[in-house]
Design an enzyme around this catalytic site. Structure first.
Site, PDB file in Angstrom:
ATOM      1  N   ARG A 107      50.416  44.158 -51.743  1.00 54.60           N
ATOM      2  CA  ARG A 107      49.737  44.257 -52.726  1.00 54.60           C
ATOM      3  C   ARG A 107      49.883  42.962 -53.777  1.00 54.60           C
ATOM      4  NH1 ARG A 107      54.660  46.909 -53.225  1.00 54.60           N
ATOM      5  NH2 ARG A 107      55.874  46.245 -55.269  1.00 54.60           N
ATOM      6  N   SER A 108      48.933  42.857 -54.715  1.00 53.99           N
ATOM      7  CA  SER A 108      48.782  41.445 -55.350  1.00 53.99           C
ATOM      8  C   SER A 108      49.356  41.960 -56.761  1.00 53.99           C
ATOM      9  CB  SER A 108      47.431  40.849 -55.539  1.00 53.99           C
ATOM     10  OG  SER A 108      47.255  40.446 -54.165  1.00 53.99           O
ATOM     11  N   ASN A 109      49.815  40.784 -57.728  1.00 53.28           N
ATOM     12  CA  ASN A 109      50.181  41.058 -59.121  1.00 53.28           C
ATOM     13  C   ASN A 109      48.827  41.551 -59.803  1.00 53.28           C
ATOM     14  OD1 ASN A 109      50.434  40.458 -61.911  1.00 53.28           O
ATOM     15  ND2 ASN A 109      52.133  39.065 -61.367  1.00 53.28           N
ATOM     16  N   PRO A 110      49.012  42.838 -60.559  1.00 52.35           N
ATOM     17  CA  PRO A 110      48.040  43.453 -61.097  1.00 52.35           C
ATOM     18  C   PRO A 110      47.350  42.298 -62.206  1.00 52.35           C
ATOM     19  CG  PRO A 110      49.768  44.863 -61.081  1.00 52.35           C
ATOM     20  CD  PRO A 110      50.267  43.609 -60.663  1.00 52.35           C
TER      21      PRO A 110
END
Length: 344
Positions: free
Chosen positions: A27-30
């Site tokens: 997952r990536s930084n929102p």
């Protein structure tokens, strides 16, 4: 409305930490997701393709942006991720997203054309398949390497001009490399020319001169050995926020001896040959094979040029696409060029 405004209605924590699946590392930084989605300028009713399903959060954001009349196709090399993302979308009542396992480099021709395409992983070049599947007035946002070395990337916004891709903007950023199989490793999946593994300790090197090395990677191995036994250390003041500027400057030199390595904690960028090496680490440490190293002299020259240019930001460079070489997937390579007149 920005992506951050819509985030209130899309539960990032549920996607990232679902009770049935647990946490997903993919997952990536929102905040970075929101930034790149804003660059995509998605409107209701659009068809969107995302490369890299991850936790499913970015797909949920895209679904909110395209609305009930739009559609989202999400591709990931890991079927575990696509299955769980589809389940979470279903639990939230999101029925406009299809999550499919597959090689994202090929896009998804069956649902093309797409008004918007976004990639959350870095291909070795801009794939021709993505360009072919983009609507004529569409936009594509993707990280791209600016040299054939790991971790030296920008995020590009691209459009089409008479059927050919054109760069509209570049900014700092990047995501993990695309892969032909599911992976979860701290070592880059491409362009590593030599690597040592010993328990939890890993060191690797990537050199721009690999075509001149032999099949046993003797030169790259010798350069990494010199780095691991460096007899000269120094220091250069570099703030953490300047690292992207420095690596972009180094890549823009297009020097055939450009090198990136990692000997544990920090990436290091500099110059190497089979007989000499000198790199600047992210913490400001300079490592070289000796105080009179030929590579160290080049590194210092690069640093002087970078400082004279006042550590330019990524968007200060000219960005150009060119057809990728035949040894790469069909597509376009991105290069940044610093022009002296940029100094003002």
């Amino acid at each position: 409305m920005t992506a951050a405004d819509l985030a209130i209605t899309v539960p990032e924590q549920l996607y990232a930490h679902h009770s049935g699946r647990g946490s997903t590392p993919m997952r990536s930084n929102p905040e970075v997701v929101h930034r790149d989605l804003d660059s995509l300028r998605v409107r209701p009713g659009m068809a969107a393709l995302e490369i890299g399903t991850g936790s499913g959060y970015s797909g949920g954001m895209l679904a909110a942006l395209v609305g009930a009349e739009g559609r989202v196709t999400s591709i990931d090399i890991d079927p575990y991720l696509t299955r769980w993302a589809q389940v979470i979308h279903y639990e939230l009542g999101v029925d406009t997203v299809r999550c499919l396992p597959g090689d994202g480099m090929a896009g998804h021709q069956q649902s093309a054309p797409y008004d918007r395409i976004v990639a959350w992983c870095t291909p070795p070049c801009l794939p021709a398949a993505w360009v072919d599947q983009l609507a004529q007035d569409g936009l594509l946002v993707t990280p791209l390497p600016i040299t054939a070395l790991p971790h030296i990337t920008v995020v590009a916004t691209l459009g089409l001009e008479q059927g050919h891709p054109t760069v509209l903007a570049v900014r700092e950023g990047g995501y993990m490399e695309t892969s032909s199989a599911p992976c979860d490793t701290d070592t880059p999946t491409r362009w590593v020319d030599w690597e040592y593994r010993s328990g939890t300790d890993t060191s690797w090197i990537s050199v721009a001169w690999r075509k001149n090395d032999d099949p046993l990677h003797t030169g790259a191995r010798a350069a990494l050995d010199l780095l691991l036994t460096a007899r000269h250390t120094g220091h250069h003041h570099i703030a953490p926020e300047d690292w992207t500027s420095w690596r972009t400057w180094a890549a823009a030199t297009q020097d055939v001896n450009l090198t990136i390595a990692n000997t544990g904690t920090y990436d290091a960028i500099g110059h190497s040959t089979p007989a000499s090496v000198a790199v600047l680490r992210q913490d400001g440490t300079i490592l070289a094979d000796s105080a009179d190293s030929a590579s160290l002299a080049v590194l210092r020259e690069w640093l002087r040029g970078w400082e004279h240019a006042e550590c330019p930001a990524v968007d200060a460079y000219r960005a150009d696409l060119s057809k990728a070489s035949t040894s790469e997937p069909r597509g376009w390579g991105l290069r940044l060029t610093w022009q002296p007149d940029n100094l003002g």
